[in-house]
Design an enzyme around this catalytic site. Structure first.
Site, mmCIF file in Angstrom:
data_model
loop_
_atom_site.group_PDB
_atom_site.id
_atom_site.type_symbol
_atom_site.label_atom_id
_atom_site.label_comp_id
_atom_site.label_asym_id
_atom_site.label_seq_id
_atom_site.Cartn_x
_atom_site.Cartn_y
_atom_site.Cartn_z
ATOM 1 N N HIS A 161 -55.154 -34.177 -92.629
ATOM 2 C CA HIS A 161 -53.849 -34.866 -92.619
ATOM 3 C C HIS A 161 -53.971 -36.315 -93.099
ATOM 4 C CE1 HIS A 161 -52.612 -31.531 -89.899
ATOM 5 N NE2 HIS A 161 -53.820 -31.732 -89.392
ATOM 6 N N SER A 282 -53.331 -55.634 -115.354
ATOM 7 C CA SER A 282 -51.883 -55.835 -115.381
ATOM 8 C C SER A 282 -51.579 -57.030 -116.258
ATOM 9 C CB SER A 282 -51.377 -56.076 -113.960
ATOM 10 O OG SER A 282 -50.156 -56.773 -114.008
ATOM 11 N N LYS A 288 -55.252 -57.644 -110.791
ATOM 12 C CA LYS A 288 -55.158 -56.190 -110.736
ATOM 13 C C LYS A 288 -56.213 -55.463 -111.569
ATOM 14 C CE LYS A 288 -51.591 -54.033 -109.694
ATOM 15 N NZ LYS A 288 -51.236 -53.122 -108.625
ATOM 16 N N GLU A 295 -54.623 -41.832 -112.508
ATOM 17 C CA GLU A 295 -53.183 -41.551 -112.388
ATOM 18 C C GLU A 295 -52.720 -40.604 -113.483
ATOM 19 O OE1 GLU A 295 -50.947 -45.405 -111.231
ATOM 20 O OE2 GLU A 295 -52.837 -46.006 -112.107
#
Ligand code: ARG
Length: 463
Positions: A161, A282, A288, A295
């Site tokens: 979980h 970024s 970043k 992704e």
């Protein structure tokens, strides 16, 4: 461009050429040119067989086979002019062959049809793709084995979980993916073995009256045997669907792993650092470092699933044998194959390059009362408690620790004994994460010793 004359390949009964829209919806050359090499290999095998069986002369067959090589080199070096009016790769190649060798080219299509031709070309293409997928999977498995071996005894939290459950080893987690991609590999191999039958010679749908030798063409193209039913040979695309479903399952595995890399590389987790080579920055936030490759792998599953559903939908409800609907098979497979290869290669690169943060993994492994099960097991083993009671006692100890804002090993013996008087100092031995993982020696468990044995087993299996 619309041709005003009728089609040179099948226009005998036509007085006018097709409407521009007809040509646009009908043509597949825009994408099936990717099967040029397979088409030419199929035609060369067919030509050789036509000569061997006496259906065409040796000199005609030789001219065809040589001419086809010229066509191939024109396609490869980019000088070939593809024509939409000629619909597809099969007719483009044949028309060019005629320009090169003259009338002998007209004999190439003896005893075959575009229906068995396209089925053969596409099988050859999918077979090549299965081989490429096998290679990419082996490379990814190799990268995972490398990670597993390096970190066979590094501890990390295991989750259910996405809540801390029990400590596991980094190596064990990596090896879980080796098992998954290993099954993908075996699905790829199964699919290849099943699909390796040659449709060539099934002709339009019924076979042919020419004395062709289907064993000969099958063998020349590396197939195990000719397909046994001509209707089936030209009209099923289950080999493509098996590729797409195998690709879908593999993409699903890739996507799960990608999701973990996204989570693990976040500032909140810091389990892994992805390499600069597989990260992006970024344009506005200088700090970043984004896991874009992970992704995109996670996202690409959508189009691979989509291709599978699309082709399933094309095929469902089609009467035997060939229908033009089936021309829609190729773009789906090409797109899924391209994206699967990209995703596999990107995952391999990320896995190879990433560095696990051993200290963070270990700190996280001990948090969240991850050794509560070890404590309950100790109560069973040492104090002879029934497991249900041990579970209850441990629950009370967790509540006590939670109330004090500490982890289980930080409770004093007195505090432990306030919950159950028989607990002794020895309990602290099982509360450490290293002892916890080392104790998981049941077959398939997370103990470093077992992980190392699994790494060795896989290495030996893969040779
Ligand atoms: N371009 C066609 C396809 O991909 C080739 C087969 C055409 N066959 C026919 N009977 N029109 O399916």
């Amino acid at each position: 461009m619309t041709d005003t004359t009728s089609n040179q390949m099948w226009g005998g009964r036509f007085a006018a050429g097709p409407d521009a829209i007809m040509e646009a919806i009908n043509a597949s050359i825009g994408f099936d040119k990717r099967m040029a090499a397979q088409d030419i290999a199929g035609s060369r095998a067919h030509a050789a067989m036509l000569a061997a069986t006496g259906i065409v002369s040796d000199s005609d067959a030789e001219a065809m086979r040589e001419g086809l090589l010229t066509v191939l080199s024109e396609i490869e070096d980019g000088t070939f002019e593809f024509s939409t009016a000629l619909e597809d790769i099969h007719m483009n190649v044949e028309a060019r062959l005629k320009e090169i060798i003259g009338d002998a080219a007209g004999r190439l299509h003896t005893g075959r049809s575009r229906n068995d031709q396209v089925a053969t070309d596409f099988r050859l293409w999918v077979r090549d793709q299965l081989d490429a997928t096998e290679g990419a999977l082996l490379a990814l498995i190799g990268a995972l084995l490398m990670q597993a071996e390096a970190g066979a005894d590094w501890v990390m939290p295991g989750f259910t979980h996405l809540q801390t459950a029990q400590p596991v080893t980094w190596g064990h987690h990596m090896m879980a993916y080796v098992e998954m991609f290993g099954r993908d590999l075996s699905r790829v191999r199964d699919a290849r073995a099943r699909m390796n039958e040659c449709p060539l010679g099934a002709a339009a749908l019924a076979g042919t009256s020419f004395p062709i030798d289907r064993e000969m063409t099958a063998k020349a193209l590396g197939f195990d045997r000719p397909s046994a039913n001509s209707l089936d040979a030209v009209s099923d695309r289950d080999f493509a669907l098996e590729f797409l479903s195998t690709a879908s399952i593999c993409a699903m595995h890739l996507s799960r792993m990608a999701e973990e890399l996204v989570i693990w590389s976040s500032a909140q987790f810091r389990f892994v650092a992805l390499s600069d080579r597989f990260s992006t920055g970024s344009s506005i936030m200088p700090q970043k470092k984004n896991p874009d490759a992970a992704e995109l792998i996670r996202a690409k599953i959508g189009r691979i699933f989509g291709a599978n559903v699309a082709l399933m939908t094309v095929m469902k409800g089609l009467p035997l044998a060939y229908s033009k609907d089936m021309q829609e098979d190729k773009e789906q497979v090409f797109d899924a194959a391209d994206n699967l290869m990209l995703a596999l290669a990107a995952m391999e690169g990320m896995v190879r390059d990433m560095s696990a943060n051993r200290d963070n993994l270990e700190a996280a492994a001990g948090s969240g009362f991850s050794t509560a099960t070890d404590l309950a097991d100790w109560l069973v083993r040492v104090l002879g408690m029934p497991f249900r009671e041990a579970h209850h006692v441990t629950g009370s100890l967790v509540a006590l620790a939670e109330g004090k804002g500490c982890d289980l090993p930080e409770l004093s013996l007195e505090e432990m004994q306030s919950v159950h008087g028989d607990i002794t100092q020895a309990v602290y031995d099982v509360l450490g994460v290293h002892n916890s993982v080392a104790s998981r020696m049941s077959y398939g468990g997370t103990a470093p010793e077992l992980v190392r044995a699994q790494v060795a087993r896989w290495k030996e299996m893969l040779g």
